[in-house]
Design an enzyme around this catalytic site. Sequence first.
Site, PDB file in Angstrom:
ATOM      1  N   VAL A  99       0.856  -1.187   0.000  1.00 31.65           N
ATOM      2  CA  VAL A  99       0.000   0.000   0.000  1.00 31.65           C
ATOM      3  C   VAL A  99       0.892   1.236   0.000  1.00 31.65           C
ATOM      4  CG1 VAL A  99      -1.780   1.233   1.295  1.00 31.65           C
ATOM      5  CG2 VAL A  99      -1.743  -1.267   1.301  1.00 31.65           C
ATOM      6  N   CYS A 100       0.685   2.118  -0.952  1.00 27.76           N
ATOM      7  CA  CYS A 100       1.486   3.341  -1.050  1.00 27.76           C
ATOM      8  C   CYS A 100       1.300   4.191   0.209  1.00 27.76           C
ATOM      9  CB  CYS A 100       1.074   4.143  -2.277  1.00 27.76           C
ATOM     10  SG  CYS A 100       1.961   5.704  -2.441  1.00 27.76           S
ATOM     11  N   SER A 101       2.392   4.448   0.896  1.00 28.14           N
ATOM     12  CA  SER A 101       2.322   5.180   2.157  1.00 28.14           C
ATOM     13  C   SER A 101       1.792   6.600   1.965  1.00 28.14           C
ATOM     14  CB  SER A 101       3.692   5.209   2.833  1.00 28.14           C
ATOM     15  OG  SER A 101       4.653   5.809   1.985  1.00 28.14           O
TER      16      SER A 101
END
Length: 128
Positions: A77-79
Amino acid sequence: MKFALMVNGSPYRSQGALSACRFAMAAVEQGHQVLRVFFHGDGVYNAVRDAVPPADEIQLPQLWRDLARDHGVDLAVCSAAAERRGVLGEQGEDMEAFPAVADGFRVAGLGLWMDACLAADRVIVFHG
């Protein structure tokens, strides 16, 4: 064949996330490798721990977790996108635990997406 997948669509607002999940399942069942699924933009909503779809709907969050558990697919998941959308929740004391993110997913930066793109034979982006 090795695949890197990016999911940009939220789980129930568009067909993109379900199409990506079905593609990944079909790929691993046919002997291909899905190196990583990277959730970016509204795609980060696929990783929300407390998402509970109605019983008569496709249980997409569970399908993603099953894919990770049964086939070792990395769900990243893209931070930045998750933080922007309030998906991360409050970090744990160890600064690595994100209680709002479902099991089977991990929070990562774009560097992991680039690594997957470089290692993959094919890169596929599923829009929302």
